[in-house]
Scaffold this motif. Structure first.
Motif, PDB file in Angstrom:
ATOM      1  N   ALA A   1      -1.810  -4.586   7.074  1.00  0.00           N
ATOM      2  CA  ALA A   1      -1.144  -3.840   8.142  1.00  0.00           C
ATOM      3  C   ALA A   1      -0.778  -2.482   7.571  1.00  0.00           C
ATOM      4  O   ALA A   1      -0.593  -2.317   6.361  1.00  0.00           O
ATOM      5  CB  ALA A   1       0.097  -4.567   8.641  1.00  0.00           C
ATOM      6  N   LEU A   2      -0.653  -1.500   8.469  1.00  0.00           N
ATOM      7  CA  LEU A   2      -0.389  -0.131   8.061  1.00  0.00           C
ATOM      8  C   LEU A   2       0.484   0.539   9.114  1.00  0.00           C
ATOM      9  O   LEU A   2       0.306   0.297  10.318  1.00  0.00           O
ATOM     10  CB  LEU A   2      -1.722   0.620   7.932  1.00  0.00           C
TER      11      LEU A   2
ATOM     12  N   VAL B   1      -6.706   1.578   4.806  1.00  0.00           N
ATOM     13  CA  VAL B   1      -6.854   0.133   4.604  1.00  0.00           C
ATOM     14  C   VAL B   1      -8.219  -0.180   3.996  1.00  0.00           C
ATOM     15  O   VAL B   1      -8.324  -1.007   3.091  1.00  0.00           O
ATOM     16  CB  VAL B   1      -6.612  -0.652   5.911  1.00  0.00           C
ATOM     17  N   SER B   2      -9.255   0.483   4.462  1.00  0.00           N
ATOM     18  CA  SER B   2     -10.592   0.250   3.880  1.00  0.00           C
ATOM     19  C   SER B   2     -10.611   0.616   2.398  1.00  0.00           C
ATOM     20  O   SER B   2     -11.192  -0.111   1.584  1.00  0.00           O
ATOM     21  CB  SER B   2     -11.652   1.059   4.623  1.00  0.00           C
ATOM     22  N   GLU B   3      -9.975   1.717   2.041  1.00  0.00           N
ATOM     23  CA  GLU B   3      -9.911   2.134   0.634  1.00  0.00           C
ATOM     24  C   GLU B   3      -9.177   1.091  -0.206  1.00  0.00           C
ATOM     25  O   GLU B   3      -9.637   0.702  -1.281  1.00  0.00           O
ATOM     26  CB  GLU B   3      -9.202   3.491   0.538  1.00  0.00           C
TER      27      GLU B   3
ATOM     28  N   ILE C   1       0.872  -1.170   0.000  1.00  0.00           N
ATOM     29  CA  ILE C   1       0.000   0.000   0.000  1.00  0.00           C
ATOM     30  C   ILE C   1       0.913   1.225   0.000  1.00  0.00           C
ATOM     31  O   ILE C   1       1.707   1.409   0.928  1.00  0.00           O
ATOM     32  CB  ILE C   1      -0.918   0.036   1.239  1.00  0.00           C
ATOM     33  N   CYS C   2       0.794   2.047  -1.031  1.00  0.00           N
ATOM     34  CA  CYS C   2       1.640   3.232  -1.160  1.00  0.00           C
ATOM     35  C   CYS C   2       0.759   4.461  -1.376  1.00  0.00           C
ATOM     36  O   CYS C   2      -0.288   4.372  -2.026  1.00  0.00           O
ATOM     37  CB  CYS C   2       2.574   3.110  -2.365  1.00  0.00           C
TER      38      CYS C   2
ATOM     39  N   CYS D   1      -9.242  -8.241  20.785  1.00  0.00           N
ATOM     40  CA  CYS D   1      -8.616  -7.048  21.371  1.00  0.00           C
ATOM     41  C   CYS D   1      -8.223  -6.022  20.310  1.00  0.00           C
ATOM     42  O   CYS D   1      -7.662  -4.982  20.641  1.00  0.00           O
ATOM     43  CB  CYS D   1      -7.394  -7.446  22.192  1.00  0.00           C
ATOM     44  N   ASN D   2      -8.493  -6.329  19.037  1.00  0.00           N
ATOM     45  CA  ASN D   2      -8.169  -5.422  17.944  1.00  0.00           C
ATOM     46  C   ASN D   2      -9.444  -5.104  17.143  1.00  0.00           C
ATOM     47  O   ASN D   2      -9.576  -5.488  15.984  1.00  0.00           O
ATOM     48  CB  ASN D   2      -7.104  -6.052  17.039  1.00  0.00           C
ATOM     49  N   PRO D   3     -10.389  -4.387  17.768  1.00  0.00           N
ATOM     50  CA  PRO D   3     -11.661  -4.129  17.088  1.00  0.00           C
ATOM     51  C   PRO D   3     -11.522  -3.262  15.841  1.00  0.00           C
ATOM     52  O   PRO D   3     -12.369  -3.326  14.953  1.00  0.00           O
ATOM     53  CB  PRO D   3     -12.510  -3.442  18.161  1.00  0.00           C
ATOM     54  N   HIS D   4     -10.466  -2.467  15.738  1.00  0.00           N
ATOM     55  CA  HIS D   4     -10.299  -1.628  14.543  1.00  0.00           C
ATOM     56  C   HIS D   4     -10.152  -2.484  13.291  1.00  0.00           C
ATOM     57  O   HIS D   4     -10.671  -2.145  12.224  1.00  0.00           O
ATOM     58  CB  HIS D   4      -9.100  -0.688  14.703  1.00  0.00           C
ATOM     59  N   SER D   5      -9.441  -3.613  13.419  1.00  0.00           N
ATOM     60  CA  SER D   5      -9.315  -4.524  12.281  1.00  0.00           C
ATOM     61  C   SER D   5     -10.686  -5.099  11.920  1.00  0.00           C
ATOM     62  O   SER D   5     -11.042  -5.200  10.749  1.00  0.00           O
ATOM     63  CB  SER D   5      -8.333  -5.650  12.604  1.00  0.00           C
TER      64      SER D   5
END
Length: 193
Positions: A94-95, A105-107, A69-70, A131-135
């Protein structure tokens, strides 16, 4: 599938030699690494080896789909997005931390899903640590459906993790659920946790 895609802000491309410094900056960060199935990279040399085995060799063997991702402004990797070549078609990403919570990441994920609708892939799966709800929010945002949760003694970090498993079907009439994790791990949960 192609080795290069664009969105309004991003370039999604194959990793290449010369990306090892950017890969090191991504995968050496303990906050980024916390939910990855590996320990943080310790050197640029280790990142070079990782680049070879996890990306360049897989391109050569046509084993899955792996993209850097760039940002368009400099074409330098700030993350990755991938679909594994095994039967799970595991979708991962991952970012770098300084780019979190900007919809990047969604884009990237929405672009990959759009492009892969015409591929032979019947589905993708993805798991995230509770424990990683953002993912998990990324998975929901791109239209993945929750299937079940399970507990795994996660290696190589050797910690007990409750994972939530999501799935996305490229053919909307499919109701198949990938049950490998359900069958493999005796402690599993059907309800949404």
């Amino acid at each position: 599938m192609k080795d290069f895609y664009e969105t309004s802000r991003l370039i999604l491309r194959h990793f290449r030699m010369g990306d090892e410094q950017a890969l090191y900056e991504l995968l050496s960060n303990p906050d980024v690494n916390r939910f990855l199935p590996m320990f943080p990279l310790q050197s640029v040399e280790e990142a070079k080896d990782y680049l070879q085995t996890h990306y360049l060799d897989k391109y050569k063997n046509q084993d899955g789909y792996y993209y850097a991702i760039c940002l368009k402004e400099n074409d330098r990797p700030i993350g990755y997005i991938q679909i594994s070549g095994d039967e799970s078609h595991d979708f991962g990403y991952a970012l770098r931390k300084e780019f979190w919570h900007q919809g990047i990441v969604s884009e990237a994920a929405l672009k990959i899903l759009e492009e892969f609708k015409t591929s032979d892939l019947p589905y993708i799966t993805a798991t995230h640590d509770v424990c990683n709800p953002h993912s998990g929010n990324v998975m929901k945002k791109i239209g993945m459906k929750y299937c079940y949760s399970y507990k795994e003694q996660w290696m190589p970090k050797n910690i007990l993790v409750t994972f939530r498993m999501y799935q996305y079907h490229f053919k909307k009439d499919e109701d198949f659920i990938y049950l490998k994790y359900w069958n493999k791990y005796p402690h599993h949960i059907e309800k949404d946790i």
